[in-house]
Design a protein around this motif. Structure first.
Motif, PDB file in Angstrom:
ATOM      1  N   ALA A   1       1.157  13.739  -0.269  1.00 40.15           N
ATOM      2  CA  ALA A   1       1.962  13.733   1.062  1.00 40.15           C
ATOM      3  C   ALA A   1       1.941  12.351   1.326  1.00 40.15           C
ATOM      4  O   ALA A   1       3.115  11.920   1.588  1.00 40.15           O
ATOM      5  N   ALA A   2       0.704  11.646   1.853  1.00 42.55           N
ATOM      6  CA  ALA A   2       0.071  10.661   2.572  1.00 42.55           C
ATOM      7  C   ALA A   2       0.723   9.089   1.219  1.00 42.55           C
ATOM      8  O   ALA A   2       0.064   8.031   1.532  1.00 42.55           O
ATOM      9  N   GLY A   3       0.929   9.789   0.069  1.00 41.41           N
ATOM     10  CA  GLY A   3       0.526   8.807  -0.752  1.00 41.41           C
ATOM     11  C   GLY A   3      -0.424   8.199  -1.751  1.00 41.41           C
ATOM     12  O   GLY A   3      -0.752   7.103  -1.695  1.00 41.41           O
ATOM     13  N   MET A   4      -1.183   9.106  -0.921  1.00 46.52           N
ATOM     14  CA  MET A   4      -2.341   8.522  -1.569  1.00 46.52           C
ATOM     15  C   MET A   4      -2.602   9.380  -2.818  1.00 46.52           C
ATOM     16  O   MET A   4      -2.502  10.179  -3.352  1.00 46.52           O
ATOM     17  N   THR A   5      -4.052   9.650  -3.691  1.00 50.83           N
ATOM     18  CA  THR A   5      -4.779  10.105  -4.887  1.00 50.83           C
ATOM     19  C   THR A   5      -5.667  10.622  -4.183  1.00 50.83           C
ATOM     20  O   THR A   5      -6.766  10.279  -3.575  1.00 50.83           O
ATOM     21  N   ARG A   6      -5.914  12.175  -5.530  1.00 54.17           N
ATOM     22  CA  ARG A   6      -7.555  12.696  -3.879  1.00 54.17           C
ATOM     23  C   ARG A   6      -8.542  12.007  -5.646  1.00 54.17           C
ATOM     24  O   ARG A   6      -9.594  12.175  -4.423  1.00 54.17           O
ATOM     25  N   LYS A   7      -8.001  11.044  -5.746  1.00 55.29           N
ATOM     26  CA  LYS A   7      -9.276  10.196  -6.833  1.00 55.29           C
ATOM     27  C   LYS A   7      -9.766   9.163  -5.553  1.00 55.29           C
ATOM     28  O   LYS A   7     -10.691   9.005  -5.408  1.00 55.29           O
ATOM     29  N   ASN A   8      -8.869   8.484  -5.031  1.00 54.48           N
ATOM     30  CA  ASN A   8      -9.112   7.723  -3.758  1.00 54.48           C
ATOM     31  C   ASN A   8      -9.219   7.824  -2.725  1.00 54.48           C
ATOM     32  O   ASN A   8     -10.440   7.776  -2.437  1.00 54.48           O
TER      33      ASN A   8
ATOM     34  N   ASN B   1       2.873   8.273  14.627  1.00 58.41           N
ATOM     35  CA  ASN B   1       1.883  10.270  15.184  1.00 58.41           C
ATOM     36  C   ASN B   1       1.351  10.387  13.116  1.00 58.41           C
ATOM     37  O   ASN B   1       1.282  11.897  13.176  1.00 58.41           O
ATOM     38  N   SER B   2       1.876  10.015  12.014  1.00 53.61           N
ATOM     39  CA  SER B   2       0.835  10.437  11.240  1.00 53.61           C
ATOM     40  C   SER B   2      -0.618  10.338  11.778  1.00 53.61           C
ATOM     41  O   SER B   2      -1.557  11.103  10.092  1.00 53.61           O
ATOM     42  N   LEU B   3      -1.284   9.679  12.576  1.00 56.44           N
ATOM     43  CA  LEU B   3      -2.632  10.678  12.633  1.00 56.44           C
ATOM     44  C   LEU B   3      -3.099  11.451  14.060  1.00 56.44           C
ATOM     45  O   LEU B   3      -3.798  11.538  14.734  1.00 56.44           O
ATOM     46  N   ALA B   4      -1.581  11.800  14.088  1.00 57.23           N
ATOM     47  CA  ALA B   4      -1.977  12.919  15.523  1.00 57.23           C
ATOM     48  C   ALA B   4      -2.759  13.837  15.228  1.00 57.23           C
ATOM     49  O   ALA B   4      -3.765  14.564  16.248  1.00 57.23           O
ATOM     50  N   LEU B   5      -3.147  14.273  14.784  1.00 56.27           N
ATOM     51  CA  LEU B   5      -4.020  15.508  13.926  1.00 56.27           C
ATOM     52  C   LEU B   5      -5.550  14.890  13.308  1.00 56.27           C
ATOM     53  O   LEU B   5      -6.607  15.521  13.733  1.00 56.27           O
ATOM     54  N   GLY B   6      -5.170  13.695  13.637  1.00 57.95           N
ATOM     55  CA  GLY B   6      -7.011  13.394  13.558  1.00 57.95           C
ATOM     56  C   GLY B   6      -7.096  11.729  12.307  1.00 57.95           C
ATOM     57  O   GLY B   6      -5.507  12.384  11.338  1.00 57.95           O
TER      58      GLY B   6
ATOM     59  N   LEU C   1       0.732  -1.374   0.040  1.00 56.48           N
ATOM     60  CA  LEU C   1       0.371   0.320  -0.021  1.00 56.48           C
ATOM     61  C   LEU C   1       0.771   1.000   0.289  1.00 56.48           C
ATOM     62  O   LEU C   1       1.986   1.054  -0.345  1.00 56.48           O
ATOM     63  N   GLY C   2       0.698   2.048  -0.120  1.00 60.86           N
ATOM     64  CA  GLY C   2       1.001   3.714  -0.720  1.00 60.86           C
ATOM     65  C   GLY C   2       1.733   3.906  -1.416  1.00 60.86           C
ATOM     66  O   GLY C   2       1.207   3.504  -2.302  1.00 60.86           O
ATOM     67  N   LYS C   3       3.067   4.301  -1.600  1.00 62.92           N
ATOM     68  CA  LYS C   3       3.855   4.824  -3.034  1.00 62.92           C
ATOM     69  C   LYS C   3       4.454   3.757  -3.260  1.00 62.92           C
ATOM     70  O   LYS C   3       4.819   3.230  -2.677  1.00 62.92           O
ATOM     71  N   ILE C   4       3.995   3.180  -4.291  1.00 61.71           N
ATOM     72  CA  ILE C   4       4.614   2.093  -5.288  1.00 61.71           C
ATOM     73  C   ILE C   4       4.741   2.835  -6.687  1.00 61.71           C
ATOM     74  O   ILE C   4       4.365   4.188  -6.992  1.00 61.71           O
TER      75      ILE C   4
END
Length: 350
Positions: free
Chosen positions: A297-304, A219-224, A93-96
């Motif tokens: 920046a999180a390795g996801m696309t905006r479409k996703n 801590n990648s989810l620390a802000l939510g 998962l993530g950046k490939i």
């Protein structure tokens, strides 16, 4: 009706993997003789758990060298087996960097190579394939108009550029069914887990399941957390579903392995109850527009993000319960025991 000789060896491909290791362990505990394929049976690290099982069950487990992209490498291991459980497939998962080479080609060609070896071995009666709910749906948005996803649904929205892991699982399973239909000697049953959590028998297994849980330590989810729903199932129950599908004579078709639906925030709530307040456990869900802005920046696309965040997902596993007799642990138990092992293995702080 397919009856497997309990004295015949069982082949498990990708035997050192997260799910496969539990399949091997449970088969050995049930008294079966197991052959497990790995890339290198002689490598110094990563197979300690299988070596320990070999010592625990003398003369019941053997390791065989095979590679998904090496045509014919499964031939010797398959010979004499009535049952083949094919689990080997990349889960990233993530950046490939290259989805075709990292995901699609190993999944598709690996399935072809294993089933080519099955076709060459007159002994094989049944193949159990580890598929995924990713072959049933691509995005949560696909559930529009459905009450839940069932084993009759197929992912029709993923591509090599959008949800490539889901695409790889879909094309590999479709290829398996196409190959099975060309002959009548062996039948095919597929198991479709949702996000697999729970204790691992090895720290050497890299998978999307491990990546997901690492987000609760870094801590990648620390802000939510994104408002992302997903199905969750325990790795031990997934292993048991494979074995039930293998040795239930009337088993057929596709079986969903899912305990319940949760979310990243829900996982964080479980962890907080069990392990106390930590900054790495999210307390809030982020607005969707914030997630969409930060997605690249999180390795996801905006479409996703658009097709998944904030949208529900549900699965109907009633056929698995009724025909295979498999029940599923509560998600809270799987999440808790998974994180506790991360602590024990030094992957998370105490």
């Amino acid at each position: 009706m397919t009856v497997i000789d309990p004295d015949a060896p069982v082949l498990v491909t990708g035997g050192s993997g997260y799910v496969a290791s539990w399949i091997v362990r449970q088969l050995l505990g049930d008294g079966y003789t197991v052959r497990a394929t790995v890339r290198d049976p002689h490598k110094a690290r990563g197979l300690e758990h299988l070596q320990a099982l070999s010592e625990q069950f003398p003369e019941k487990l053997s390791l065989h060298q095979a590679d998904l992209l090496d045509e014919g490498s499964f031939d010797a291991a398959v010979q004499g087996c009535e049952l083949v459980i094919h689990t080997a497939s990349p889960f990233l998962l993530g950046k490939i960097s290259d989805a075709e080479e990292q995901l699609v080609r190993p999944a598709l060609e690996g399935t072809r190579n294993v089933l080519s070896s099955v076709n060459a071995a007159e002994s094989v009666k049944r193949v159990v394939l580890t598929s995924s709910v990713a072959a049933i749906y691509g995005d949560n948005a696909d559930m529009v108009g459905r009450g839940s996803f069932t084993d009759t649904d197929w992912n029709s929205t993923s591509t090599v550029d959008h949800q490539p892991y889901s695409y790889s699982k879909t094309v590999a399973e479709k290829e398996a069914w196409a190959i099975q239909r060309t002959q009548q000697r062996w039948d095919l049953v597929t198991i479709h887990p949702s996000l697999v959590l729970g204790p691992s028998l090895t720290t050497a297994s890299a998978s999307g399941s491990m990546t997901t849980m690492q987000h609760f330590t870094d801590n990648s989810l620390a802000l939510g957390a994104p408002a992302l729903q997903m199905g969750v199932v325990d790795v031990r129950d997934v292993a048991r579903a494979h074995i039930a599908a293998a040795f239930t004579p009337a088993a057929s078709g596709r079986y969903i392995a899912n305990s319940e639906t949760t979310s990243l925030l829900g996982i964080g709530a479980v962890l907080r109850r069990q392990f106390g307040n930590r900054i790495s456990f999210p307390r809030h869900e982020l607005p969707k527009f914030v997630v969409e802005l930060a997605a690249p920046a999180a390795g996801m696309t905006r479409k996703n993000v658009r097709l998944n965040v904030g949208l529900p997902v549900r699965f109907d596993n009633s056929r698995t319960d009724a025909e295979l007799g498999v029940s599923f642990r509560p998600a809270e138990q799987s999440i808790t025991e998974h994180f506790q092992q991360m602590i024990d293995d030094g992957l998370a702080r105490r």
